[in-house]
Scaffold this motif. Structure first.
Motif, short mmCIF file in Angstrom:
data_model
loop_
_atom_site.label_atom_id
_atom_site.label_comp_id
_atom_site.label_asym_id
_atom_site.label_seq_id
_atom_site.Cartn_x
_atom_site.Cartn_y
_atom_site.Cartn_z
N ILE A 157 -19.21 12.26 -14.72
CA ILE A 157 -19.91 11.42 -15.46
C ILE A 157 -21.32 12.25 -15.34
O ILE A 157 -21.59 11.59 -13.95
CB ILE A 157 -20.06 10.18 -15.28
CG1 ILE A 157 -18.73 9.36 -15.50
CG2 ILE A 157 -21.61 9.25 -16.17
CD1 ILE A 157 -17.99 7.65 -15.28
N ALA A 158 -22.38 12.33 -16.02
CA ALA A 158 -23.42 13.19 -15.91
C ALA A 158 -25.01 12.43 -17.00
O ALA A 158 -23.80 12.35 -17.83
CB ALA A 158 -23.38 14.47 -15.92
N LYS A 159 -25.43 12.37 -16.42
CA LYS A 159 -26.46 11.63 -17.70
C LYS A 159 -26.04 10.93 -18.36
O LYS A 159 -25.56 10.74 -19.58
CB LYS A 159 -26.20 13.05 -18.53
CG LYS A 159 -27.87 14.50 -17.83
CD LYS A 159 -27.94 14.91 -18.62
CE LYS A 159 -28.42 16.11 -18.15
NZ LYS A 159 -28.83 17.49 -18.75
N ASN A 160 -24.99 9.84 -16.81
CA ASN A 160 -24.89 8.52 -18.13
C ASN A 160 -23.50 8.54 -18.89
O ASN A 160 -23.52 7.36 -20.58
CB ASN A 160 -25.99 7.21 -18.25
CG ASN A 160 -26.93 7.32 -17.25
OD1 ASN A 160 -26.30 6.91 -16.82
ND2 ASN A 160 -27.91 7.12 -17.43
N LYS A 161 -23.18 10.05 -19.26
CA LYS A 161 -21.47 9.84 -20.63
C LYS A 161 -20.65 11.02 -19.40
O LYS A 161 -21.07 11.93 -18.64
CB LYS A 161 -22.58 10.56 -22.02
CG LYS A 161 -22.56 11.60 -21.92
CD LYS A 161 -23.54 12.19 -22.91
CE LYS A 161 -24.01 13.49 -22.86
NZ LYS A 161 -24.63 13.88 -24.31
N ALA A 162 -19.50 10.81 -19.96
CA ALA A 162 -18.35 11.00 -19.51
C ALA A 162 -18.67 12.93 -20.05
O ALA A 162 -19.06 13.59 -21.31
CB ALA A 162 -17.00 10.70 -20.22
N ALA A 163 -18.30 13.25 -18.67
CA ALA A 163 -19.13 15.20 -19.00
C ALA A 163 -17.47 15.95 -19.42
O ALA A 163 -16.84 16.88 -20.41
CB ALA A 163 -19.92 15.94 -18.16
N LEU A 164 -16.70 15.93 -18.43
CA LEU A 164 -15.27 16.42 -18.69
C LEU A 164 -14.15 14.87 -17.84
O LEU A 164 -14.23 14.27 -17.10
CB LEU A 164 -14.77 17.17 -17.34
CG LEU A 164 -15.84 17.46 -16.39
CD1 LEU A 164 -14.16 18.29 -15.28
CD2 LEU A 164 -16.54 18.15 -16.50
N THR A 165 -13.10 15.33 -17.94
CA THR A 165 -11.56 14.39 -17.42
C THR A 165 -10.49 15.18 -17.54
O THR A 165 -10.41 16.41 -18.30
CB THR A 165 -11.02 13.48 -18.54
OG1 THR A 165 -10.22 14.26 -19.41
CG2 THR A 165 -12.16 12.15 -18.66
N ILE A 166 -10.11 15.61 -16.20
CA ILE A 166 -9.00 15.86 -15.60
C ILE A 166 -7.63 14.59 -14.87
O ILE A 166 -7.52 13.57 -14.62
CB ILE A 166 -8.75 16.57 -14.46
CG1 ILE A 166 -10.42 17.30 -14.42
CG2 ILE A 166 -7.68 17.55 -13.51
CD1 ILE A 166 -10.16 18.79 -13.01
N ASN A 167 -7.10 14.63 -16.08
CA ASN A 167 -5.50 14.48 -16.26
C ASN A 167 -4.19 14.74 -16.07
O ASN A 167 -4.31 15.79 -15.96
CB ASN A 167 -5.46 13.48 -17.67
CG ASN A 167 -6.48 12.57 -18.49
OD1 ASN A 167 -6.77 11.45 -17.47
ND2 ASN A 167 -6.47 12.50 -19.34
N GLY A 168 -3.33 13.96 -14.56
CA GLY A 168 -2.55 14.25 -14.77
C GLY A 168 -1.48 13.99 -13.83
O GLY A 168 -1.84 12.86 -13.28
N SER A 169 0.09 13.82 -14.38
CA SER A 169 1.17 12.92 -13.47
C SER A 169 1.74 14.06 -13.00
O SER A 169 2.21 15.30 -12.35
CB SER A 169 1.69 11.97 -14.81
OG SER A 169 2.21 13.14 -15.54
N ILE A 170 2.45 12.99 -11.88
CA ILE A 170 3.03 13.26 -10.84
C ILE A 170 4.73 12.42 -11.02
O ILE A 170 5.07 11.67 -11.08
CB ILE A 170 3.27 13.56 -9.22
CG1 ILE A 170 2.86 11.77 -8.96
CG2 ILE A 170 1.96 14.44 -8.65
CD1 ILE A 170 2.65 12.01 -7.54
N GLU A 171 5.54 13.27 -10.66
CA GLU A 171 7.34 12.03 -10.46
C GLU A 171 7.57 12.43 -9.80
O GLU A 171 7.41 13.64 -8.56
CB GLU A 171 8.05 12.81 -11.40
CG GLU A 171 9.72 11.92 -11.62
CD GLU A 171 10.92 12.69 -12.41
OE1 GLU A 171 11.50 11.93 -13.04
OE2 GLU A 171 10.07 13.75 -13.41
#
Length: 178
Positions: A157-171
């Motif tokens: 979060i930069a400048k009070n808004k979401a700039a990027l996301t990284i989502n991942g999952s493991i089994e």
């Protein structure tokens, strides 16, 4: 008796724990802020894989927050263990968050360089994590978890808004539990 001892040692030292990445998704919400050049899950073998992420920053950043959310799959994705937001620049300067400190120590060998705030825009320089492999035994030493599928979502979060996301999952499978 010797055969029984040998068989027991063989069973106890065999590969009983298996964990690998299942998915990886990267999203840049503000193209003026930066863009992902690479967001890749790479197979090394049938039981191992790695993650590589490259992000090109287009604006200097002096204050950035990170939101860390863990989930466990159980009849859909459910919140699990941690869900918090922290100032990334404060953490990089003071190492003032225990959970982020553990995660950063685990991730540090895969970072191309040591990062610090403010993040400056330098031509051809990337924020990069390269060939990150999951070491489940190291992870389990600090976080004893049960068999299942787990996910992590990082939102920057930069400048009070979401700039990027990284989502991942493991089994994760621990064959000793069965």
């Amino acid at each position: 008796m010797l055969a029984l001892l040998f068989f027991t040692l063989l069973v106890l030292t065999s590969t009983e724990v298996e964990a690998k990445f299942k998915s990886l998704h990267c999203a840049a919400f503000d193209q003026d802020f930066g863009e992902f050049l690479l967001c890749k899950l790479k197979a090394i073998s049938r039981l191992r894989n790695s993650i590589s992420v490259q992000y090109k920053l287009k604006q200097p950043v002096s204050k950035i927050f990170i939101r860390l959310e863990f989930f466990k799959r159980a009849n859909g994705w459910r919140p699990f263990l941690y869900n918090f937001t922290a100032n990334l620049c404060d953490f990089l300067a003071r190492n003032n968050n225990v959970i982020m400190g553990i995660g950063y120590a685990y991730l540090r060998p895969y970072l191309v360089k040591n990062y610090s705030c403010p993040f400056k825009v330098i031509e051809n320089e990337l924020l990069e994590c390269k060939d990150f492999e999951l070491d489940i035994n190291n992870l389990r030493n600090r976080f004893p978890i049960e068999t299942g599928e787990y996910a992590l979502q990082l939102t920057f979060i930069a400048k009070n808004k979401a700039a990027l996301t990284i989502n991942g999952s493991i089994e994760y499978n621990n064959y000793r539990e069965y």
